[in-house]
Design an enzyme around this catalytic site. Structure first.
Site, PDB file in Angstrom:
ATOM      1  N   ASP A 122      21.620 -22.078  48.411  1.00 27.55           N
ATOM      2  CA  ASP A 122      21.665 -21.257  47.228  1.00 27.55           C
ATOM      3  C   ASP A 122      20.681 -20.163  46.963  1.00 27.55           C
ATOM      4  OD1 ASP A 122      23.598 -23.268  46.643  1.00 27.55           O
ATOM      5  OD2 ASP A 122      22.741 -24.013  44.735  1.00 27.55           O
ATOM      6  N   SER A 139      19.823 -30.160  50.536  1.00 31.82           N
ATOM      7  CA  SER A 139      21.044 -30.463  51.715  1.00 31.82           C
ATOM      8  C   SER A 139      20.783 -29.592  52.914  1.00 31.82           C
ATOM      9  CB  SER A 139      22.387 -30.023  50.980  1.00 31.82           C
ATOM     10  OG  SER A 139      22.606 -30.878  49.800  1.00 31.82           O
ATOM     11  N   GLY A 140      20.445 -28.137  52.655  1.00 31.33           N
ATOM     12  CA  GLY A 140      20.551 -27.359  53.859  1.00 31.33           C
ATOM     13  C   GLY A 140      19.298 -27.372  54.619  1.00 31.33           C
ATOM     14  N   ILE A 150      29.691 -25.887  35.432  1.00 31.87           N
ATOM     15  CA  ILE A 150      28.775 -27.046  35.086  1.00 31.87           C
ATOM     16  C   ILE A 150      28.979 -27.185  33.750  1.00 31.87           C
ATOM     17  CG2 ILE A 150      26.450 -27.688  34.581  1.00 31.87           C
ATOM     18  CD1 ILE A 150      25.427 -26.150  37.071  1.00 31.87           C
ATOM     19  N   HIS A 164      56.181 -40.053  49.164  1.00 29.12           N
ATOM     20  CA  HIS A 164      56.988 -40.399  47.720  1.00 29.12           C
ATOM     21  C   HIS A 164      56.493 -41.720  47.236  1.00 29.12           C
ATOM     22  CE1 HIS A 164      59.604 -39.424  44.475  1.00 29.12           C
ATOM     23  NE2 HIS A 164      60.125 -40.648  44.664  1.00 29.12           N
ATOM     24  N   CYS A 211      21.822 -31.498  44.794  1.00 28.06           N
ATOM     25  CA  CYS A 211      23.010 -32.085  44.933  1.00 28.06           C
ATOM     26  C   CYS A 211      23.048 -33.620  44.547  1.00 28.06           C
ATOM     27  CB  CYS A 211      23.533 -31.962  46.336  1.00 28.06           C
ATOM     28  SG  CYS A 211      25.148 -32.837  46.261  1.00 28.06           S
TER      29      CYS A 211
HETATM   30  P1  NDP Z   1      28.804 -20.356  36.687  1.00 29.37           P
HETATM   31  O1  NDP Z   1      28.398 -19.239  37.367  1.00 29.37           O
HETATM   32  O2  NDP Z   1      30.003 -21.400  37.314  1.00 29.37           O
HETATM   33  O3  NDP Z   1      29.030 -20.231  35.253  1.00 29.37           O
HETATM   34  C1  NDP Z   1      28.219 -19.641  34.276  1.00 29.37           C
HETATM   35  C2  NDP Z   1      28.602 -19.527  33.087  1.00 29.37           C
HETATM   36  O4  NDP Z   1      27.739 -19.176  32.215  1.00 29.37           O
HETATM   37  C3  NDP Z   1      29.741 -18.462  33.205  1.00 29.37           C
HETATM   38  O5  NDP Z   1      30.936 -19.086  32.271  1.00 29.37           O
HETATM   39  C4  NDP Z   1      29.137 -17.238  32.363  1.00 29.37           C
HETATM   40  O6  NDP Z   1      29.998 -16.215  31.997  1.00 29.37           O
HETATM   41  C5  NDP Z   1      28.122 -17.908  31.467  1.00 29.37           C
HETATM   42  N1  NDP Z   1      27.045 -17.086  31.326  1.00 29.37           N
HETATM   43  C6  NDP Z   1      26.339 -16.488  31.965  1.00 29.37           C
HETATM   44  N2  NDP Z   1      25.362 -15.561  31.562  1.00 29.37           N
HETATM   45  C7  NDP Z   1      25.505 -16.007  30.061  1.00 29.37           C
HETATM   46  C8  NDP Z   1      24.717 -15.372  28.910  1.00 29.37           C
HETATM   47  N3  NDP Z   1      23.641 -14.808  29.191  1.00 29.37           N
HETATM   48  N4  NDP Z   1      25.180 -15.977  28.093  1.00 29.37           N
HETATM   49  C9  NDP Z   1      26.339 -16.643  27.816  1.00 29.37           C
HETATM   50  N5  NDP Z   1      26.926 -17.068  28.692  1.00 29.37           N
HETATM   51  C10 NDP Z   1      26.558 -16.698  29.982  1.00 29.37           C
HETATM   52  O7  NDP Z   1      27.333 -21.282  36.725  1.00 29.37           O
HETATM   53  P2  NDP Z   1      27.109 -22.805  36.525  1.00 29.37           P
HETATM   54  O8  NDP Z   1      25.848 -22.876  35.819  1.00 29.37           O
HETATM   55  O9  NDP Z   1      28.324 -23.556  35.703  1.00 29.37           O
HETATM   56  O10 NDP Z   1      26.847 -23.428  38.083  1.00 29.37           O
HETATM   57  C11 NDP Z   1      26.113 -22.910  38.856  1.00 29.37           C
HETATM   58  C12 NDP Z   1      26.658 -22.790  40.235  1.00 29.37           C
HETATM   59  O11 NDP Z   1      26.530 -24.291  40.816  1.00 29.37           O
HETATM   60  C13 NDP Z   1      28.124 -22.623  40.333  1.00 29.37           C
HETATM   61  O12 NDP Z   1      28.669 -21.450  40.743  1.00 29.37           O
HETATM   62  C14 NDP Z   1      28.547 -23.555  41.569  1.00 29.37           C
HETATM   63  O13 NDP Z   1      28.341 -22.695  42.847  1.00 29.37           O
HETATM   64  C15 NDP Z   1      27.673 -24.589  41.683  1.00 29.37           C
HETATM   65  N6  NDP Z   1      28.480 -25.894  40.963  1.00 29.37           N
HETATM   66  C16 NDP Z   1      29.520 -26.315  41.731  1.00 29.37           C
HETATM   67  C17 NDP Z   1      30.015 -27.372  41.278  1.00 29.37           C
HETATM   68  C18 NDP Z   1      31.233 -28.070  42.049  1.00 29.37           C
HETATM   69  O14 NDP Z   1      31.379 -27.913  43.219  1.00 29.37           O
HETATM   70  N7  NDP Z   1      31.971 -28.846  41.453  1.00 29.37           N
HETATM   71  C19 NDP Z   1      29.764 -28.150  40.056  1.00 29.37           C
HETATM   72  C20 NDP Z   1      28.743 -27.412  39.444  1.00 29.37           C
HETATM   73  C21 NDP Z   1      28.040 -26.365  40.083  1.00 29.37           C
HETATM   74  P3  NDP Z   1      31.066 -15.287  32.609  1.00 29.37           P
HETATM   75  O15 NDP Z   1      32.016 -15.783  33.160  1.00 29.37           O
HETATM   76  O16 NDP Z   1      31.460 -14.233  31.601  1.00 29.37           O
HETATM   77  O17 NDP Z   1      30.018 -14.488  33.509  1.00 29.37           O
END
Ligand code: NDP
Length: 452
Positions: free
Chosen positions: A303, A15-16, A178, A436, A43
């Protein structure tokens, strides 16, 4: 005649990168771009777009149930994974073609292959050595899967889009965007879903009421959400499935194990040291407000800079970079009040501060919220409730946060994001007449703050 092959060379056609390259070309720059995978980036190829198509596919199972409650006779239903994947892939191919067309129409030269820096003006792509006055890094990120016994057996979201068949049982690890979206997708398509999260409520970083509503909503839908839980080991079983040993010692069986535990910047092997570009200890490239790295002619967007990792943000960053460097219109991307959505079930739409953030930032905060059954579900068996929440800075009366959980949350919040971004007050929300009957009208009808 320039001493360089290109005025601008972009590494990464997501995208970027695509936005920056075609805007720069529009200003008359000679632009090249390289891509090691398919043009379109995360994306379009393996992220937002195919994921959203999957959420549409998944929603039908609930829609069939709702239709029955409205008097429809719905015959036997079944889902053909292969047919859906083929249809989804056709759409991704079409979009990939549009992106290719955007580049060629703008006169941007596409070079297929991974770009690796040789020095601050030189990038090698396959056998070709390219020089450029300005270089933009837009390489995005890759899924991160922690290293533990059997972790190589887990898939990431990349593979989830191309599975041979719909898994009967899938375990999804993670509690972020995700993991929560895919839990709803696979559940809706008919898989038995277990979601494992190390924290106590899903979606860390979101408003606490939103987090609680989504966590409860997933459980209500029948997803086996295991909180404060982790996986110690994954083993392949003789019947082709997987056995997961949890931290508690318990064993869980699954046909697929998907990790959605965050993403890391795709900088390893990029030759950044040869160009002198700094990264932090996680590989992120730090940039200033104009997306400039520590090296004067090298910029980075999207990103890989880990500002706000969303496609529309990368588009803005890429566009602002091109305007600044090639259009003589210096401007930066404004990262304040960026709305976002989680296409989970129930869905989330949000813009601005959470209640907790607002309470830290402002001396006095007023909270307005409402939880109610969507009109549509007064006739169905669904127990799901919608949540609407406004966070207001008391002193200025400005609405600094809007949070919605439930049907069409993302669609609703997109419009309200304009109001929040524009600094509109609660009085101006109140002066707006609702439509409404809609769910969104609740956001202009919340009169009494919580606790008063
Ligand atoms: P996120 O950062 O949203 O979530 C990562 C999850 O994994 C958190 O729950 C985290 O826990 C957990 N985690 C991290 N490390 C470990 C580990 N070693 N063991 C177990 N659990 C772990 O990342 P995603 O992969 O879900 O998505 C990446 C990015 O992509 C997002 O931040 C977002 O910016 C983008 N995205 C946006 C979407 C949208 O706009 N609809 C859809 C999908 C992705 P904890 O909370 O405790 O840190």
């Amino acid at each position: 005649m320039s001493q360089f092959d290109f005025d601008l060379f972009v590494i990464g056609a997501g995208s970027g990168g695509v936005r920056a390259s075609r805007i720069a070309a529009g200003y008359g720059a000679k632009v090249g771009i390289c891509e090691e995978s398919r043009v379109g980036g995360t994306c379009v190829i393996r992220g937002c777009v195919p994921k959203k198509l999957m959420t549409y596919a998944a929603h039908y199972s609930e829609d069939f149930e709702d239709a029955r409650a409205y008097g429809w006779s719905v015959g036997e239903t079944s889902f053909d994974w292969q047919k859906f994947i083929q249809a989804k892939d056709r759409e991704i191919d079409r979009l990939n073609g549009i992106y290719l067309g955007l580049l060629s129409n703008a006169g941007v030269e596409l070079i297929e292959g991974r770009g690796v820096f040789l020095d601050r003006h030189t990038v090698k792509v396959g056998a070709r050595t390219i020089t450029a006055k300005t270089i933009l890094i837009a390489v995005g990120g890759r899924p991160f899967i922690p290293d533990f016994p059997g972790s190589e057996l887990a898939i990431s979201s990349d593979e989830a889009f191309h599975l041979d068949s719909l898994p009967k049982r899938i375990t999804i690890v993670g509690g972020g965007f995700i993991a929560t979206e895919f839990a709803g997708i696979f559940h809706g398509l008919g898989s038995q879903v277990t979601q494992i999260y190390r924290g106590d409520v899903l979606l860390r970083g979101f408003d606490d009421d939103v987090r609680a509503a989504v966590t409860a909503g997933l459980i209500e839908h029948g997803i086996d959400v295991r909180l404060e839980c982790g996986v110690r080991e994954i083993k392949a079983t003789t019947d082709g499935s997987y056995s997961l040993q949890l931290n508690s010692g318990k064993i869980l069986l699954a046909d697929q194990v998907m990790y959605a535990t965050g993403r890391y910047p795709h900088t390893p092997g990029l030759g950044l040291a040869a160009a002198g570009v700094n990264t932090d200890n996680t590989g992120v490239i730090p940039v200033d407000e104009f997306s400039a790295t520590n090296i004067a002619n090298i910029y980075a967007v999207g990103d890989v800079t880990n500002r706000i990792n969303l496609t529309p943000v990368a588009l803005h960053e890429g566009h602002a970079f091109a305007d600044t460097v090639f259009g003589k219109q210096p401007r930066s991307c404004d990262h304040r009040f960026v709305p976002s959505a989680v296409f989970s079930n129930p869905a989330v739409g949000t813009v601005g501060y959470t209640e907790t953030e607002a309470r830290e930032l402002f001396p006095q905060v007023l909270i307005y919220k409402s939880s109610f059954k969507h009109l549509k579900h007064t006739l169905t068996y669904s127990k799901q409730k919608m949540l609407m929440k406004l966070v207001v800075e008391a002193k200025t009366d400005r609405v600094v946060g809007v949070h919605v959980v439930g049907q069409d949350a993302g669609e609703i919040v997109q419009g309200f994001a304009i109001a929040v971004k524009s600094g509109l007050t609660k009085a101006q929300f109140d002066a707006t007449i609702g439509i409404h009957p809609t769910a969104a009208e609740e956001l202009v009808a919340l009169r009494v703050p919580v606790g008063e």
